[in-house]
Design an enzyme around this catalytic site. Structure first.
Site, PDB file in Angstrom:
ATOM      1  N   HIS A  27      -6.370  -5.371  10.591  1.00 18.09           N
ATOM      2  CA  HIS A  27      -6.203  -6.510  11.471  1.00 18.09           C
ATOM      3  C   HIS A  27      -4.479  -5.829  11.690  1.00 18.09           C
ATOM      4  O   HIS A  27      -3.681  -6.143  10.418  1.00 18.09           O
ATOM      5  CB  HIS A  27      -6.525  -6.999  10.279  1.00 18.09           C
ATOM      6  CG  HIS A  27      -5.747  -8.630  10.737  1.00 18.09           C
ATOM      7  ND1 HIS A  27      -6.877  -9.878  11.240  1.00 18.09           N
ATOM      8  CD2 HIS A  27      -4.807  -9.357  10.507  1.00 18.09           C
ATOM      9  CE1 HIS A  27      -6.172 -10.556  11.723  1.00 18.09           C
ATOM     10  NE2 HIS A  27      -4.483 -10.369  10.777  1.00 18.09           N
ATOM     11  N   HIS A  39     -17.319  -5.554  14.915  1.00 18.46           N
ATOM     12  CA  HIS A  39     -16.577  -5.938  13.923  1.00 18.46           C
ATOM     13  C   HIS A  39     -17.225  -7.632  14.425  1.00 18.46           C
ATOM     14  O   HIS A  39     -17.427  -8.589  14.661  1.00 18.46           O
ATOM     15  CB  HIS A  39     -15.153  -6.311  14.819  1.00 18.46           C
ATOM     16  CG  HIS A  39     -14.229  -7.174  13.408  1.00 18.46           C
ATOM     17  ND1 HIS A  39     -13.303  -7.036  13.659  1.00 18.46           N
ATOM     18  CD2 HIS A  39     -14.252  -8.360  12.990  1.00 18.46           C
ATOM     19  CE1 HIS A  39     -12.437  -7.885  13.013  1.00 18.46           C
ATOM     20  NE2 HIS A  39     -12.830  -8.765  12.653  1.00 18.46           N
ATOM     21  N   ALA A  86      -9.410 -20.743   9.708  1.00 17.19           N
ATOM     22  CA  ALA A  86      -8.863 -19.284  10.837  1.00 17.19           C
ATOM     23  C   ALA A  86     -10.593 -19.005  11.215  1.00 17.19           C
ATOM     24  O   ALA A  86     -11.148 -17.961   9.955  1.00 17.19           O
ATOM     25  CB  ALA A  86      -7.874 -17.803  10.497  1.00 17.19           C
ATOM     26  N   HIS A 125     -16.651 -20.667   9.626  1.00 14.77           N
ATOM     27  CA  HIS A 125     -16.908 -21.799   8.422  1.00 14.77           C
ATOM     28  C   HIS A 125     -17.191 -23.006   8.980  1.00 14.77           C
ATOM     29  O   HIS A 125     -17.566 -23.483  10.013  1.00 14.77           O
ATOM     30  CB  HIS A 125     -14.955 -21.722   9.088  1.00 14.77           C
ATOM     31  CG  HIS A 125     -14.138 -20.412   8.279  1.00 14.77           C
ATOM     32  ND1 HIS A 125     -13.986 -19.612   6.735  1.00 14.77           N
ATOM     33  CD2 HIS A 125     -13.213 -19.619   9.471  1.00 14.77           C
ATOM     34  CE1 HIS A 125     -12.955 -19.055   7.130  1.00 14.77           C
ATOM     35  NE2 HIS A 125     -13.246 -18.487   8.756  1.00 14.77           N
ATOM     36  N   HIS A 142      -9.383  -6.689  17.196  1.00 12.56           N
ATOM     37  CA  HIS A 142      -9.870  -7.646  17.985  1.00 12.56           C
ATOM     38  C   HIS A 142      -8.148  -8.277  18.416  1.00 12.56           C
ATOM     39  O   HIS A 142      -7.547  -9.640  17.585  1.00 12.56           O
ATOM     40  CB  HIS A 142     -10.066  -9.526  16.986  1.00 12.56           C
ATOM     41  CG  HIS A 142      -9.552  -9.100  15.503  1.00 12.56           C
ATOM     42  ND1 HIS A 142      -7.597  -8.928  15.061  1.00 12.56           N
ATOM     43  CD2 HIS A 142      -9.669  -9.266  14.365  1.00 12.56           C
ATOM     44  CE1 HIS A 142      -7.980  -9.032  13.714  1.00 12.56           C
ATOM     45  NE2 HIS A 142      -8.622  -9.443  13.422  1.00 12.56           N
ATOM     46  N   HIS A 160     -18.686 -10.929  11.021  1.00  7.97           N
ATOM     47  CA  HIS A 160     -18.366 -11.018   9.668  1.00  7.97           C
ATOM     48  C   HIS A 160     -20.017 -11.960   9.308  1.00  7.97           C
ATOM     49  O   HIS A 160     -19.513 -13.211  10.225  1.00  7.97           O
ATOM     50  CB  HIS A 160     -17.372 -13.046   9.213  1.00  7.97           C
ATOM     51  CG  HIS A 160     -15.770 -11.982   9.763  1.00  7.97           C
ATOM     52  ND1 HIS A 160     -15.057 -11.266   8.752  1.00  7.97           N
ATOM     53  CD2 HIS A 160     -15.296 -11.515  10.813  1.00  7.97           C
ATOM     54  CE1 HIS A 160     -14.224 -10.579   8.932  1.00  7.97           C
ATOM     55  NE2 HIS A 160     -13.597 -10.884  10.421  1.00  7.97           N
ATOM     56  N   LEU A 161     -20.540 -11.436   8.094  1.00  9.80           N
ATOM     57  CA  LEU A 161     -21.759 -12.184   7.889  1.00  9.80           C
ATOM     58  C   LEU A 161     -21.790 -13.329   6.951  1.00  9.80           C
ATOM     59  O   LEU A 161     -22.415 -14.008   6.676  1.00  9.80           O
ATOM     60  CB  LEU A 161     -23.032 -11.181   7.863  1.00  9.80           C
ATOM     61  CG  LEU A 161     -22.947 -10.417   9.060  1.00  9.80           C
ATOM     62  CD1 LEU A 161     -24.081  -8.833   8.703  1.00  9.80           C
ATOM     63  CD2 LEU A 161     -23.505 -10.971  10.259  1.00  9.80           C
ATOM     64  N   ARG A 162     -20.482 -13.497   6.194  1.00  7.99           N
ATOM     65  CA  ARG A 162     -20.313 -13.569   4.486  1.00  7.99           C
ATOM     66  C   ARG A 162     -21.528 -13.244   3.804  1.00  7.99           C
ATOM     67  O   ARG A 162     -21.953 -12.377   3.942  1.00  7.99           O
ATOM     68  CB  ARG A 162     -20.089 -15.218   5.190  1.00  7.99           C
ATOM     69  CG  ARG A 162     -19.546 -15.824   6.247  1.00  7.99           C
ATOM     70  CD  ARG A 162     -17.973 -14.846   6.084  1.00  7.99           C
ATOM     71  NE  ARG A 162     -17.148 -16.329   6.861  1.00  7.99           N
ATOM     72  CZ  ARG A 162     -16.320 -15.548   7.988  1.00  7.99           C
ATOM     73  NH1 ARG A 162     -15.626 -14.627   6.694  1.00  7.99           N
ATOM     74  NH2 ARG A 162     -15.068 -16.524   8.056  1.00  7.99           N
ATOM     75  N   ASP A 181     -15.579 -10.142  15.910  1.00  6.77           N
ATOM     76  CA  ASP A 181     -15.232 -11.355  15.285  1.00  6.77           C
ATOM     77  C   ASP A 181     -15.559 -12.761  15.010  1.00  6.77           C
ATOM     78  O   ASP A 181     -15.288 -13.272  14.441  1.00  6.77           O
ATOM     79  CB  ASP A 181     -13.336 -11.159  16.110  1.00  6.77           C
ATOM     80  CG  ASP A 181     -12.434 -11.576  14.180  1.00  6.77           C
ATOM     81  OD1 ASP A 181     -12.955 -11.235  13.087  1.00  6.77           O
ATOM     82  OD2 ASP A 181     -11.246 -12.461  14.574  1.00  6.77           O
ATOM     83  N   ASN A 224     -14.380  -8.589   3.921  1.00  3.98           N
ATOM     84  CA  ASN A 224     -13.695  -9.743   3.301  1.00  3.98           C
ATOM     85  C   ASN A 224     -14.080 -10.937   2.591  1.00  3.98           C
ATOM     86  O   ASN A 224     -14.663 -11.682   2.962  1.00  3.98           O
ATOM     87  CB  ASN A 224     -12.822 -10.109   4.348  1.00  3.98           C
ATOM     88  CG  ASN A 224     -13.395 -10.827   5.143  1.00  3.98           C
ATOM     89  OD1 ASN A 224     -14.156 -10.837   6.141  1.00  3.98           O
ATOM     90  ND2 ASN A 224     -12.560 -12.147   6.026  1.00  3.98           N
ATOM     91  N   LEU A 275      -7.694 -15.660  14.207  1.00  3.78           N
ATOM     92  CA  LEU A 275      -6.360 -14.910  14.060  1.00  3.78           C
ATOM     93  C   LEU A 275      -6.840 -13.927  13.987  1.00  3.78           C
ATOM     94  O   LEU A 275      -7.931 -13.090  13.820  1.00  3.78           O
ATOM     95  CB  LEU A 275      -5.997 -15.033  12.414  1.00  3.78           C
ATOM     96  CG  LEU A 275      -4.827 -16.585  11.924  1.00  3.78           C
ATOM     97  CD1 LEU A 275      -4.962 -16.115  10.186  1.00  3.78           C
ATOM     98  CD2 LEU A 275      -3.526 -16.061  13.052  1.00  3.78           C
ATOM     99  N   LYS A 287     -11.153  -0.809   5.725  1.00  8.16           N
ATOM    100  CA  LYS A 287     -10.448  -1.916   6.698  1.00  8.16           C
ATOM    101  C   LYS A 287      -9.085  -2.573   6.366  1.00  8.16           C
ATOM    102  O   LYS A 287      -9.419  -2.621   4.535  1.00  8.16           O
ATOM    103  CB  LYS A 287     -11.210  -3.335   6.620  1.00  8.16           C
ATOM    104  CG  LYS A 287     -10.439  -4.368   7.138  1.00  8.16           C
ATOM    105  CD  LYS A 287     -11.051  -4.247   8.540  1.00  8.16           C
ATOM    106  CE  LYS A 287      -9.784  -5.621   9.575  1.00  8.16           C
ATOM    107  NZ  LYS A 287     -10.754  -6.468   9.832  1.00  8.16           N
TER     108      LYS A 287
HETATM  109  N1  LIG Z   1     -10.486 -13.667  12.460  1.00  5.12           N
HETATM  110  C1  LIG Z   1     -10.565 -14.439  11.725  1.00  5.12           C
HETATM  111  O1  LIG Z   1      -9.554 -15.941  12.409  1.00  5.12           O
HETATM  112  N2  LIG Z   1     -11.223 -15.382  10.572  1.00  5.12           N
HETATM  113  C2  LIG Z   1     -11.813 -13.784  10.087  1.00  5.12           C
HETATM  114  C3  LIG Z   1     -10.921 -12.809   8.799  1.00  5.12           C
HETATM  115  C4  LIG Z   1     -10.256 -12.085  10.255  1.00  5.12           C
HETATM  116  O2  LIG Z   1     -10.871 -11.720  11.561  1.00  5.12           O
HETATM  117  O3  LIG Z   1      -8.919 -11.706  10.604  1.00  5.12           O
HETATM  118  C5  LIG Z   1     -12.573 -14.294   9.061  1.00  5.12           C
HETATM  119  O4  LIG Z   1     -13.696 -13.622   7.777  1.00  5.12           O
HETATM  120  O5  LIG Z   1     -12.702 -15.489   8.875  1.00  5.12           O
HETATM  121 ZN   LIG Z   2     -11.986 -10.240  11.554  1.00  2.00          ZN
HETATM  122 ZN   LIG Z   3      -8.948 -10.399  10.894  1.00  2.00          ZN
END
Ligand SMILES: NC(=O)N[C@@H](CC(=O)O)C(=O)O
Ligand SMILES: [Zn+2]
Ligand SMILES: [Zn+2]
Length: 346
Positions: free
Chosen positions: A139, A17, A266, A254, A177, A19-21, A250, A45, A222, A102
């Site tokens: 989620h 899990h 978050a 940001h 998560h 996020h690479l953006r 996770d 996302n 989150l 997802k």
């Molecule tokens: N975990 C987080 O707080 N943020 C994640 C989204 C997610 O995994 O819920 C994100 O994309 O920034």
């Molecule tokens: Zn996540």
């Molecule tokens: Zn999440």
């Protein structure tokens, strides 16, 4: 006096899990994720989200173009909406590169506005996923504004997820998560088709770290950090050797100014030192011998993929974590910024 382990060699881990953006930051996020992770489940996302096969495959190509070593393998995920069709699921699965879809309850977290408004809307899609063997990643938080933010995971399990698990007994589900004792117990009690990922930051921290003595926005993620008894339940689950619990960072970068703001985003960044942070948590629990199963075996086993066949070595060697790392045109403040981490990957 206790004898401390000085080095540990484990099968190459994967991150189930992350996020690479997208865009300019990919070179930074992919470099960090690909330093030693064999594979990673890439969260969809984006803005706009990766809701169809073509978009997910194009995103995969951009990740591959950004990677520094040829071995890091991105495993792609479709973002479910009220409008996702069963045909799209079959098409995605047939590519061989999209292994999961997802479920973001609409409004639950970062970039989840296009998520699912009512899980029953996607029952035909879940039926197709169960049929073709595509995993459902969740989620797990309700979005009802009247529910206290610290209870949103627990209420989701009771009022939403239990129904899905009963309705689709052959669907493989990963509760992502997890942050509560309730989630640990839910997953333990469910069938072997239900598993969970646990982040390093939820093992290392609880809400006091975020809120006592001043508010620390870089711990805000989150589902939100919970009280210590939940942290202890997560540590117990991760270090238990139960194959239902496996590594998912996770890591969710940001930009610094988006976190240190009146309404901060978050997400916590841990990809700079993912396995090193897990090693600290496992060592604190006297369970370094359980790290390999959690980090390298149980994820691929649940996904029905081969375990990695090579190894990485962690050595006890402290290093200073920078105050920030570059993130495209901006920068990101990582977990343990300005502090020390006591493990190094050789
Ligand atoms: N975990 C987080 O707080 N943020 C994640 C989204 C997610 O995994 O819920 C994100 O994309 O920034
Ligand atoms: Zn996540
Ligand atoms: Zn999440």
């Amino acid at each position: 006096m206790t004898n401390k382990t000085e080095r540990i060699t484990i099968t190459r881990p994967d991150d189930w899990h992350i996020h690479l953006r997208d865009g300019a930051v990919l070179k930074d996020t992919v470099r960090d994720a690909g330093r030693y992770m064999g594979r990673a489940i890439i969260m969809p996302n984006l803005v706009p989200p990766a809701t169809d096969t073509a978009t997910a495959l194009a995103y995969r190509e951009r990740i591959i173009a950004a990677r520094e070593t040829g071995s890091f393998e991105p495993l792609m995920v479709l973002y479910l909406t009220d409008k996702t069709s069963p045909e799209e699921i079959k098409k995605a699965k047939a590519t061989g590169h999209i292994v999961a879809a997802k479920l973001y309850p609409a409004g639950a977290t970062t970039n989840s506005d296009s998520g699912v408004t009512d899980i029953e809307n996607i029952y035909p899609v879940l039926e197709a996923m169960q049929e073709v063997g595509m995993l459902l990643l969740v989620h797990g938080e309700v979005t009802d504004s009247s529910i206290d933010i610290f209870d949103r995971e627990k209420v989701f399990l009771e009022t939403k997820l239990a129904k899905v698990v009963n309705a689709f007994p052959n669907l493989k589900i990963v509760l992502e998560h997890i942050t509560t004792k309730d989630a640990v117990e839910f997953v333990e009690a469910a069938s072997e088709n239900v598993a969970a990922t646990i982040t390093a930051h939820h093992l290392l921290y609880n809400r006091n770290h975020m809120l006592a003595g001043g508010i620390r926005p870089h711990f805000y993620c989150l589902p939100i950090l919970k009280r210590n008894l939940h942290q202890q339940a997560l540590i117990a689950a991760a270090t238990s050797g139960n194959k239902k619990f496996f590594l998912g960072t996770d890591s969710a970068p940001h930009a610094k100014d988006k976190k240190e703001a009146a309404c901060g985003c978050a997400g916590a960044y841990t990809a700079h030192a993912a396995i090193e942070l897990y090693a600290e948590a496992f060592e604190d629990a006297n369970a370094l011998d359980k790290l390999e199963g959690f980090a390298s075996f149980f994820g691929p086993d649940f996904y029905g993929l081969p375990r990695n066949s090579d190894f990485i070595t962690l050595e006890r060697e402290s290093w200073d974590v920078p105050e920030s790392y570059p993130l495209g045109d901006s920068n990101v403040v990582p977990i343990k910024a300005g502090d020390q981490i006591h493990w190094t990957v050789k």
